[in-house]
Design a protein around this motif. Structure first.
Motif, PDB file in Angstrom:
ATOM      1  N   MET A   1       4.334   2.059   2.065  1.00 11.94           N
ATOM      2  CA  MET A   1       3.554   2.065   0.809  1.00 11.94           C
ATOM      3  C   MET A   1       2.065   1.944   1.139  1.00 11.94           C
ATOM      4  SD  MET A   1       3.981  -0.496  -2.459  1.00 11.94           S
ATOM      5  CE  MET A   1       3.144  -1.925  -1.769  1.00 11.94           C
ATOM      6  N   LYS A   2       1.268   2.775   0.465  1.00  8.65           N
ATOM      7  CA  LYS A   2      -0.164   2.772   0.712  1.00  8.65           C
ATOM      8  C   LYS A   2      -0.879   2.411  -0.594  1.00  8.65           C
ATOM      9  CE  LYS A   2      -3.512   5.753   3.038  1.00  8.65           C
ATOM     10  NZ  LYS A   2      -4.540   5.967   2.029  1.00  8.65           N
ATOM     11  N   ILE A   3      -1.911   1.593  -0.486  1.00  9.85           N
ATOM     12  CA  ILE A   3      -2.671   1.217  -1.677  1.00  9.85           C
ATOM     13  C   ILE A   3      -4.125   1.622  -1.471  1.00  9.85           C
ATOM     14  CG2 ILE A   3      -3.447  -0.699  -3.137  1.00  9.85           C
ATOM     15  CD1 ILE A   3      -0.856  -2.186  -2.274  1.00  9.85           C
ATOM     16  N   ASP A   4      -4.601   2.526  -2.329  1.00  5.87           N
ATOM     17  CA  ASP A   4      -6.019   2.922  -2.300  1.00  5.87           C
ATOM     18  C   ASP A   4      -6.725   2.260  -3.474  1.00  5.87           C
ATOM     19  OD1 ASP A   4      -6.353   4.907  -0.117  1.00  5.87           O
ATOM     20  OD2 ASP A   4      -4.776   5.950  -1.223  1.00  5.87           O
ATOM     21  N   VAL A   5      -7.911   1.737  -3.208  1.00  7.71           N
ATOM     22  CA  VAL A   5      -8.721   1.114  -4.251  1.00  7.71           C
ATOM     23  C   VAL A   5      -9.779   2.113  -4.690  1.00  7.71           C
ATOM     24  CG1 VAL A   5     -10.124  -0.891  -4.869  1.00  7.71           C
ATOM     25  CG2 VAL A   5      -8.469  -1.061  -2.989  1.00  7.71           C
ATOM     26  N   LEU A   6      -9.807   2.436  -5.973  1.00  9.62           N
ATOM     27  CA  LEU A   6     -10.849   3.311  -6.508  1.00  9.62           C
ATOM     28  C   LEU A   6     -11.747   2.443  -7.385  1.00  9.62           C
ATOM     29  CD1 LEU A   6      -8.561   6.289  -7.711  1.00  9.62           C
ATOM     30  CD2 LEU A   6      -9.413   5.846  -5.405  1.00  9.62           C
ATOM     31  N   GLU A   7     -12.960   2.221  -6.937  1.00 10.89           N
ATOM     32  CA  GLU A   7     -13.892   1.406  -7.732  1.00 10.89           C
ATOM     33  C   GLU A   7     -14.647   2.326  -8.672  1.00 10.89           C
ATOM     34  OE1 GLU A   7     -14.836  -1.764  -4.216  1.00 10.89           O
ATOM     35  OE2 GLU A   7     -16.153  -1.729  -5.975  1.00 10.89           O
ATOM     36  N   LEU A   8     -14.416   2.147  -9.957  1.00 14.94           N
ATOM     37  CA  LEU A   8     -14.930   3.093 -10.942  1.00 14.94           C
ATOM     38  C   LEU A   8     -15.651   2.385 -12.084  1.00 14.94           C
ATOM     39  CD1 LEU A   8     -11.717   5.333 -11.128  1.00 14.94           C
ATOM     40  CD2 LEU A   8     -13.816   5.850  -9.885  1.00 14.94           C
ATOM     41  N   GLY A   9     -16.623   3.107 -12.674  1.00 15.67           N
ATOM     42  CA  GLY A   9     -17.297   2.607 -13.862  1.00 15.67           C
ATOM     43  C   GLY A   9     -18.399   1.613 -13.545  1.00 15.67           C
ATOM     44  N   PRO A  10     -19.106   1.185 -14.610  1.00  9.20           N
ATOM     45  CA  PRO A  10     -20.287   0.325 -14.415  1.00  9.20           C
ATOM     46  C   PRO A  10     -19.966  -1.163 -14.310  1.00  9.20           C
ATOM     47  CG  PRO A  10     -20.062   0.924 -16.712  1.00  9.20           C
ATOM     48  CD  PRO A  10     -18.927   1.590 -15.999  1.00  9.20           C
ATOM     49  N   MET A  11     -18.658  -1.532 -14.376  1.00  7.46           N
ATOM     50  CA  MET A  11     -18.311  -2.955 -14.388  1.00  7.46           C
ATOM     51  C   MET A  11     -17.467  -3.358 -13.178  1.00  7.46           C
ATOM     52  SD  MET A  11     -17.467  -3.134 -18.450  1.00  7.46           S
ATOM     53  CE  MET A  11     -17.187  -4.902 -18.535  1.00  7.46           C
ATOM     54  N   ALA A  12     -17.612  -2.599 -12.106  1.00  2.56           N
ATOM     55  CA  ALA A  12     -16.883  -2.882 -10.860  1.00  2.56           C
ATOM     56  C   ALA A  12     -15.372  -2.978 -11.082  1.00  2.56           C
ATOM     57  CB  ALA A  12     -17.418  -4.158 -10.198  1.00  2.56           C
ATOM     58  N   ASN A  13     -14.848  -2.082 -11.927  1.00  2.00           N
ATOM     59  CA  ASN A  13     -13.397  -2.057 -12.142  1.00  2.00           C
ATOM     60  C   ASN A  13     -12.675  -1.471 -10.932  1.00  2.00           C
ATOM     61  OD1 ASN A  13     -14.275  -2.006 -15.240  1.00  2.00           O
ATOM     62  ND2 ASN A  13     -12.147  -2.657 -15.074  1.00  2.00           N
ATOM     63  N   CYS A  14     -11.510  -2.025 -10.642  1.00  2.58           N
ATOM     64  CA  CYS A  14     -10.681  -1.493  -9.563  1.00  2.58           C
ATOM     65  C   CYS A  14      -9.448  -0.822 -10.140  1.00  2.58           C
ATOM     66  CB  CYS A  14     -10.257  -2.611  -8.614  1.00  2.58           C
ATOM     67  SG  CYS A  14     -11.640  -3.323  -7.738  1.00  2.58           S
ATOM     68  N   THR A  15      -9.359   0.485  -9.931  1.00  2.71           N
ATOM     69  CA  THR A  15      -8.137   1.229 -10.222  1.00  2.71           C
ATOM     70  C   THR A  15      -7.370   1.309  -8.918  1.00  2.71           C
ATOM     71  OG1 THR A  15      -9.096   2.555 -12.000  1.00  2.71           O
ATOM     72  CG2 THR A  15      -7.270   3.546 -10.795  1.00  2.71           C
ATOM     73  N   TYR A  16      -6.069   1.100  -8.988  1.00  2.00           N
ATOM     74  CA  TYR A  16      -5.268   1.155  -7.762  1.00  2.00           C
ATOM     75  C   TYR A  16      -4.361   2.374  -7.777  1.00  2.00           C
ATOM     76  CZ  TYR A  16      -7.045  -3.458  -6.921  1.00  2.00           C
ATOM     77  OH  TYR A  16      -7.896  -4.507  -6.694  1.00  2.00           O
ATOM     78  N   LEU A  17      -4.425   3.092  -6.680  1.00  2.00           N
ATOM     79  CA  LEU A  17      -3.560   4.250  -6.467  1.00  2.00           C
ATOM     80  C   LEU A  17      -2.553   3.852  -5.393  1.00  2.00           C
ATOM     81  CD1 LEU A  17      -2.736   7.245  -6.584  1.00  2.00           C
ATOM     82  CD2 LEU A  17      -4.686   7.751  -5.114  1.00  2.00           C
ATOM     83  N   VAL A  18      -1.300   3.720  -5.816  1.00  2.00           N
ATOM     84  CA  VAL A  18      -0.242   3.296  -4.899  1.00  2.00           C
ATOM     85  C   VAL A  18       0.607   4.514  -4.576  1.00  2.00           C
ATOM     86  CG1 VAL A  18       1.678   1.691  -4.572  1.00  2.00           C
ATOM     87  CG2 VAL A  18      -0.191   1.076  -6.124  1.00  2.00           C
ATOM     88  N   SER A  19       0.875   4.737  -3.297  1.00  2.00           N
ATOM     89  CA  SER A  19       1.681   5.904  -2.964  1.00  2.00           C
ATOM     90  C   SER A  19       2.743   5.593  -1.922  1.00  2.00           C
ATOM     91  CB  SER A  19       0.780   7.045  -2.481  1.00  2.00           C
ATOM     92  OG  SER A  19       0.005   6.632  -1.385  1.00  2.00           O
ATOM     93  N   GLU A  20       3.812   6.364  -2.031  1.00  2.00           N
ATOM     94  CA  GLU A  20       4.945   6.279  -1.095  1.00  2.00           C
ATOM     95  C   GLU A  20       5.374   7.722  -0.889  1.00  2.00           C
ATOM     96  OE1 GLU A  20       6.907   2.966  -0.326  1.00  2.00           O
ATOM     97  OE2 GLU A  20       7.194   4.428   1.283  1.00  2.00           O
ATOM     98  N   GLY A  21       5.155   8.263   0.297  1.00  2.00           N
ATOM     99  CA  GLY A  21       5.378   9.702   0.472  1.00  2.00           C
ATOM    100  C   GLY A  21       4.460  10.457  -0.471  1.00  2.00           C
ATOM    101  N   SER A  22       5.035  11.344  -1.284  1.00  2.00           N
ATOM    102  CA  SER A  22       4.204  12.116  -2.218  1.00  2.00           C
ATOM    103  C   SER A  22       4.235  11.533  -3.635  1.00  2.00           C
ATOM    104  CB  SER A  22       4.660  13.581  -2.233  1.00  2.00           C
ATOM    105  OG  SER A  22       5.984  13.643  -2.717  1.00  2.00           O
ATOM    106  N   ASP A  23       4.917  10.404  -3.808  1.00  2.00           N
ATOM    107  CA  ASP A  23       4.999   9.772  -5.136  1.00  2.00           C
ATOM    108  C   ASP A  23       3.877   8.768  -5.321  1.00  2.00           C
ATOM    109  OD1 ASP A  23       7.477  10.978  -6.077  1.00  2.00           O
ATOM    110  OD2 ASP A  23       8.432   9.809  -4.480  1.00  2.00           O
ATOM    111  N   ALA A  24       3.318   8.752  -6.528  1.00  2.00           N
ATOM    112  CA  ALA A  24       2.185   7.852  -6.772  1.00  2.00           C
ATOM    113  C   ALA A  24       2.290   7.119  -8.104  1.00  2.00           C
ATOM    114  CB  ALA A  24       0.881   8.655  -6.749  1.00  2.00           C
ATOM    115  N   LEU A  25       1.656   5.967  -8.120  1.00  2.00           N
ATOM    116  CA  LEU A  25       1.500   5.154  -9.333  1.00  2.00           C
ATOM    117  C   LEU A  25       0.028   4.859  -9.500  1.00  2.00           C
ATOM    118  CD1 LEU A  25       3.819   2.018  -8.984  1.00  2.00           C
ATOM    119  CD2 LEU A  25       4.166   3.948 -10.533  1.00  2.00           C
TER     120      LEU A  25
END
Ligand code: ZN
Length: 204
Positions: free
Chosen positions: A1-25
């Motif tokens: 399982m891989k977890i990518d952190v996407l820091e987006l927007g003006p309020m330092a929000n963290c969106t998390y992209l979790v992946s396993e093979g080609s499947d993502a959440l």
């Protein structure tokens, strides 16, 4: 399982992209749907599910377009529906503790109210996504509509019972940091320490 952190927007929000093979959440996709969609395409990932830790605007902003586009329903605790700007037809609303299987991901949704009435923490393997409940060294605000300081203490005490090596992924990278471990926070986080003490003294 891989977890990518996407820091987006003006309020330092963290969106998390979790992946396993080609499947993502995605957890708390907000602010920049074109960047999020582009990242999924670039990594050749298929989005299987979208979950929100709570309904505040900075965690759901513009996410409705992603849900419309993908046909997926975003998981949101029913108690936060009044706070969310997403049309309920694009949401999977639920109450209480949940175990959810989405593709290869076995998720445990733990209600952690306090910041909002419908705040949850999402446990996945050795990781827990805590939204605005628990930050490295701090906790979320409890002076907002549907906040409850006592619920927050009980929620922090609940999270403190997770295995010590559980990796925390918080909803913002305040101070440049969005990750820690339960073991570290049990010792260093004054809010969690108070919550543990209150639980021991049966004040919760
Ligand atoms: Zn919030």
């Amino acid at each position: 399982m891989k977890i990518d952190v996407l820091e987006l927007g003006p309020m330092a929000n963290c969106t998390y992209l979790v992946s396993e093979g080609s499947d993502a959440l995605l957890i708390d996709p907000a602010w920049d749907m074109s960047f999020i969609t582009h990242t999924l395409q670039q990594k050749k990932l298929t989005l299987r599910g979208v979950l929100f830790t709570h309904g505040h605007f900075d965690h759901v902003k513009f996410a409705q377009s992603l849900l419309e586009q993908t046909g997926l329903k975003g998981y949101l605790n029913e108690n936060d529906l009044p706070l969310s700007s997403i049309d309920p037809q694009f949401l999977h609303l639920y109450q209480g503790e949940q175990t959810v299987q989405i593709g290869p991901f076995n998720l445990h949704i733990i209600p952690t109210p306090g910041h909002t009435a419908g705040s949850v923490s999402i446990q996945l393997g050795n990781a827990v996504f805590t939204g605005d409940t628990l930050f490295p060294g701090a906790c979320g605000r409890v002076d907002l509509p549907s906040s409850d300081p006592r619920d927050m203490r009980a929620s922090l005490a609940k999270l403190a019972h997770l295995p010590e090596d559980t990796q925390i992924y918080a909803g913002h990278s305040y101070g440049g940091k969005c990750s820690s471990t339960i073991g570290y926070e049990r010792i260093k986080n004054p809010f969690m320490r108070n919550a543990i003490r209150d639980e021991k003294e049966q004040l919760l």
